[in-house]
Scaffold this active site. Structure first.
Site: not given
Lengths: 440, 245
Positions: B137, B150
């Site tokens: 990501s 995250y």
């Protein structure tokens, strides 16, 4: 978000959700006033509800296929184009297809769509074996053909107002190639066009483009197109090895809404003149690929924008056989007088039709579209009156502007439909902007 | 010629399924792995019907690292391509005070994916062929207050993939790192994402297929993200720490 039907005249700010599971969908159904939206290809406001529009794009899986019967089970959001892409290479084609492949299977059931083979095979519903329908309590019921469950009949053509169509089992037909043998007949007037339809009742497919602006002895002149699925042996030798491979079509895009002066009586008249002459010149037999034959407009991405920002309205009626000649003559006369024509006027012979609420009836159907402007409404109302006087009725998948009064007068079944909705607790649970407009 | 199988870890995710469709359309058999994989029967049928390829379902729990070798042994065949699309966003604000939950987010996005890909790396290395695709990501490019739990795990995963690529270069095994940017999926449903920066899952599917075929190392799905992240990476820390982004 703002959504509209394909005609673009019904733009409305709606709450649109995209449920991913039956549980999420059931929670939305419990809120009431829900309508399921598939591909958004109904022309008017049939697939929009201000407070509760459920985009069925999350239910887009094909679930099973039976090689012996041709039965495909698919979720409601699957597109017909995906079905063709997956199954034509294996020798199967939809048994009934509307004039665009960009429709959802759920929408095909909700409108009980018809195709160029209606005179022979009936509507899409004739090939539906069962439907899984979510009712107002969120429970899913399987409605099976021949089960005496009246909800099966009401759901075919019920415009999503009997519940949410979740899954459909329907049959495909075997084909030997992706090609159609087309026979073109130039009919110099309405009587000749109708005679051509009657003389070719045994053709698998038949449809006519009709010039709505021709007057006098040429009124109703048409190009009648008959079609048969080509067998492998009908193909030229170099195509026989790959009978399902057809040339990729060049995609055109209408990049923006055309200015409203682009389309007027004069340009349409010129187009129609040219189209008829071209058609008459090409009369005879030819081999056409499935995409060009069934979906000529799909090659022009966003063709609806050619009518400009204000959009356009469709008019489609069916007139019973006994009064068809006179009814059609009166419709064409009214259109010709108003001088408002359409590139896309279509005439077709309908065969017998089963079902509780489906649109077709044995007779003729006329479909055409008009850009929306001042004079359009008056003309459409005149066409409504002519249709009702001829004992005809209207196609709700095309409608964006009819009044409840006209609908009830044209279609006696609507009173029964409304009572059925009331008796089954469907009225508050399922509604669209169209159903509210038409008080269904 | 039969094409090599493609294994999707996280086969229930929108991105995982979209990647499966892209490879199936090219004729690759598909193995979908997820927790409770029996629930993926409709997706299995859909892949098989649309693309006429074999599709199998396999139970897989990324956090059960002790079971990873057994999971690989139970596959019908060692796949040609393995795609790890496992991930969980967590709830940053809540997880700041629920540290066990924060640890689960870190394990789900880094420890678990790294462990399973490490196991595949060894087998691919022994076979001297295969492609490993990790869906990481852009959140891992720099820690931000709004999603650093995250993001930190994704940063670890990105570094792991880069190291793996370095180790396996010249051993016949290729490693692709995918930094998708915003994608319209179940995980981001309800978030207000800018349309121009948001890819559809099908775009991710096509981008991953292309990256595997052309042996790309690191891809952003929408090229604009390369620019955005270059800017974000280069903001001096003194300035960055006072920003709200």
């Amino acid at each position: 978000m703002k959504i509209a039907g394909w005609g673009g005249t019904t733009r409305q700010d709606c709450r649109v959700t995209r449920p991913r599971s039956e549980a999420e969908l059931a929670a939305l159904v419990a809120e009431g006033g829900l309508i399921a939206r598939g591909a958004g290809r109904a022309y008017g406001d049939a697939a929009q509800s201000a407070l509760n529009t459920a985009d069925m794009g999350g239910f887009n899986r094909m679930l099973s296929f039976d090689e012996a019967t041709g039965q495909l089970v698919a979720e409601a959001g699957v597109r017909l184009s995906d079905v063709i892409a997956a199954f034509l290479p294996r020798g199967w084609f939809p048994a009934v297809t509307p004039g665009t492949k960009h429709v959802s299977i759920g929408g095909m059931v909700a409108a009980d769509v018809h195709g160029k083979n209606h005179h022979k095979d009936g509507s899409f519903g004739a090939f539906v074996d069962w439907i899984d329908l979510m009712g107002p309590d969120g429970a899913v019921r399987r409605l099976t053909r021949g089960d005496n469950d009246e909800m099966f009949g009401w759901t075919l053509g019920g415009m999503g107002l009997t519940g949410v169509i979740l899954r459909v089992a329907f049959r495909l037909r075997r084909v030997e190639s992706g090609w159609i043998r087309q026979t073109t007949i130039a009919a110099p007037n309405l009587a000749a066009a109708m005679a051509a339809f009657e003389a070719h009742q045994d053709a698998t497919y038949s449809v006519a483009w009709i010039d709505c602006l021709a007057r006098g002895p040429q009124a109703g002149r048409s190009i009648v197109m008959l079609g048969e699925h080509a067998g492998a042996s009908d193909l030229p030798a170099d195509r026989r090895t790959a009978p399902f491979r057809t040339p990729a079509r060049r995609k055109l895009t209408v990049p923006f809404n055309a200015p409203s002066f682009a389309l007027n009586g004069l340009t349409v008249r010129a187009f129609n003149e040219l189209y008829y002459r071209q058609g008459a010149k090409k009369a005879g037999d030819s081999l056409v690929d499935w995409d060009a034959y069934f979906y000529p407009l799909d090659a022009i991405h966003g063709w609806n924008r050619i009518y400009g920002r204000r959009g356009f309205v469709q008019f489609q009626c069916a007139i019973p056989l006994a009064t068809a000649a006179e009814g059609l003559r009166n419709l064409l006369d009214a259109i010709g007088r108003a001088g408002q024509g359409s590139f896309l006027a279509v005439l077709k012979r309908f065969g017998p039709q089963e079902g509780r609420i489906s649109f077709p009836m044995e007779g003729y159907t006329l479909a055409l579209d008009f850009p929306l402007h001042g004079g359009t409404t008056a003309l459409l109302e005149r066409l409504d009156r002519i249709t009702v006087a001829a004992g005809g009725r209207f196609y709700l998948a095309k409608d964006a502007r009819m009044t409840p009064h006209t609908l009830r007068k044209a279609d006696k079944r609507m009173a029964e439909f409304i009572a059925m909705r009331e008796a089954n607790g469907l009225t508050d649970a399922f509604s669209s902007t169209q159903s509210e407009r038409l008080a269904l | 010629m039969t094409k090599g199988a493609v294994l999707i870890l996280g086969g229930r995710s929108d991105m995982g399924l979209a990647i499966a469709h892209a490879f199936a359309a090219e004729g690759h058999p598909i193995q979908l792995a997820a927790r409770g994989s029996a629930g993926l029967e409709a997706d299995r049928a859909d892949l098989a019907l649309r693309h006429s390829v074999a599709v199998s379902l396999h139970d897989f729990d990324v956090l059960d690292t002790a079971g990873h070798e057994g999971f690989i042994d139970a596959l019908p065949a060692l796949p040609e391509v393995v795609v790890c699309a496992v991930g969980a966003m967590g709830d940053q604000a809540a997880d700041e005070h629920d540290i066990p939950a924060a640890v689960t987010v870190m394990r789900t996005n880094f420890e678990g994916p790294a462990a399973i890909l490490a196991a595949f790396a060894n087998r691919f290395e022994a076979r001297r062929s295969g492609t490993i695709v990790g869906i990481s990501s852009v959140a891992g490019e720099r820690g931000r207050a709004t999603n650093y739990i995250y993001g930190s795990a994704k940063a670890g995963f990105t570094a792991f993939l880069s190291g793996l690529r370095n180790r396996l270069a010249g051993k016949g095994v290729h490693v692709v790192t995918v930094l998708p940017g915003f994608v319209a999926t179940r995980m981001t449903a309800g978030m207000d994402l800018p349309a121009k920066l948001t890819a559809q899952p099908s775009e991710v599917g096509r981008a991953v297929l292309r990256a595997v075929k052309t042996r790309r190392n690191v891809i952003y799905v929408r090229p604009i993200w390369q620019v955005i992240m270059a800017v974000i990476r280069n903001i001096p820390e003194g300035v960055f720490k006072g920003m709200k982004i």
